[in-house]
Design a protein around this motif. Structure first.
Motif, PDB file in Angstrom:
ATOM      1  N   SER A 161       0.814  -1.331   0.128  1.00  0.00           N
ATOM      2  CA  SER A 161      -0.006  -0.075   0.043  1.00  0.00           C
ATOM      3  C   SER A 161       0.912   1.298  -0.143  1.00  0.00           C
ATOM      4  CB  SER A 161      -0.913   0.155   1.164  1.00  0.00           C
ATOM      5  OG  SER A 161       0.098   0.008   2.583  1.00  0.00           O
ATOM      6  N   CYS A 203      -8.384   7.082  -4.004  1.00  0.00           N
ATOM      7  CA  CYS A 203      -7.306   5.963  -4.652  1.00  0.00           C
ATOM      8  C   CYS A 203      -7.911   5.472  -5.652  1.00  0.00           C
ATOM      9  CB  CYS A 203      -7.612   4.901  -3.317  1.00  0.00           C
ATOM     10  SG  CYS A 203      -6.646   5.186  -1.692  1.00  0.00           S
ATOM     11  N   TYR A 247      -5.765   2.746  -7.990  1.00  0.00           N
ATOM     12  CA  TYR A 247      -5.513   1.780  -6.837  1.00  0.00           C
ATOM     13  C   TYR A 247      -7.035   0.872  -6.557  1.00  0.00           C
ATOM     14  CZ  TYR A 247      -1.131   3.896  -5.467  1.00  0.00           C
ATOM     15  OH  TYR A 247       0.119   4.497  -5.784  1.00  0.00           O
ATOM     16  N   CYS A 291      -3.870   3.495   0.217  1.00  0.00           N
ATOM     17  CA  CYS A 291      -4.324   2.671  -0.823  1.00  0.00           C
ATOM     18  C   CYS A 291      -3.677   1.630  -1.049  1.00  0.00           C
ATOM     19  CB  CYS A 291      -4.131   3.792  -2.109  1.00  0.00           C
ATOM     20  SG  CYS A 291      -4.730   5.357  -2.243  1.00  0.00           S
ATOM     21  N   THR A 292      -4.551   0.612  -1.491  1.00  0.00           N
ATOM     22  CA  THR A 292      -3.875  -0.873  -1.709  1.00  0.00           C
ATOM     23  C   THR A 292      -3.711  -0.948  -3.446  1.00  0.00           C
ATOM     24  OG1 THR A 292      -6.136  -1.876  -1.784  1.00  0.00           O
ATOM     25  CG2 THR A 292      -4.813  -1.824   0.147  1.00  0.00           C
ATOM     26  N   LYS A 293      -2.789  -1.399  -3.726  1.00  0.00           N
ATOM     27  CA  LYS A 293      -2.479  -1.882  -5.115  1.00  0.00           C
ATOM     28  C   LYS A 293      -3.274  -2.714  -5.851  1.00  0.00           C
ATOM     29  CE  LYS A 293       2.191   0.041  -5.095  1.00  0.00           C
ATOM     30  NZ  LYS A 293       3.444  -0.111  -5.511  1.00  0.00           N
TER      31      LYS A 293
END
Length: 79
Positions: free
Chosen positions: A34, A53, A58, A77-79
């Motif tokens: 993240s 995000c 993301y 934010c998570t990828k």
């Protein structure tokens, strides 16, 4: 001396705000790195963070607490 101290504080704060967090324990799976930025506030909550995000391509986003006990929340934010 005061100028040097102020500059040092700004450098530390900016490095904390802009650094990539590979894993926040308990919040993301190990294979989902993240990135965290902007401190969450009353106006920037989970919904707004998620929108930011998603606009940055993301998968998801939310306000994550940092510290022990968690005292500061940042939009992550998570990828």
């Amino acid at each position: 001396m005061l100028l040097l101290f102020t500059f040092s504080v700004f450098m530390v704060v900016s490095s904390i705000h802009c650094q990539t967090i590979d894993l926040v324990p308990g919040n993301f799976a190990p294979d989902e790195p993240s990135i965290c930025f902007n401190p969450c506030t009353v106006k920037l909550g989970d919904k707004e963070c998620k929108t930011i995000c998603l606009n940055k391509t993301y998968k998801d986003g939310s306000c994550i607490g940092f510290g022990i006990p968690p005292s500061l929340k940042y939009c992550c934010c998570t990828k």
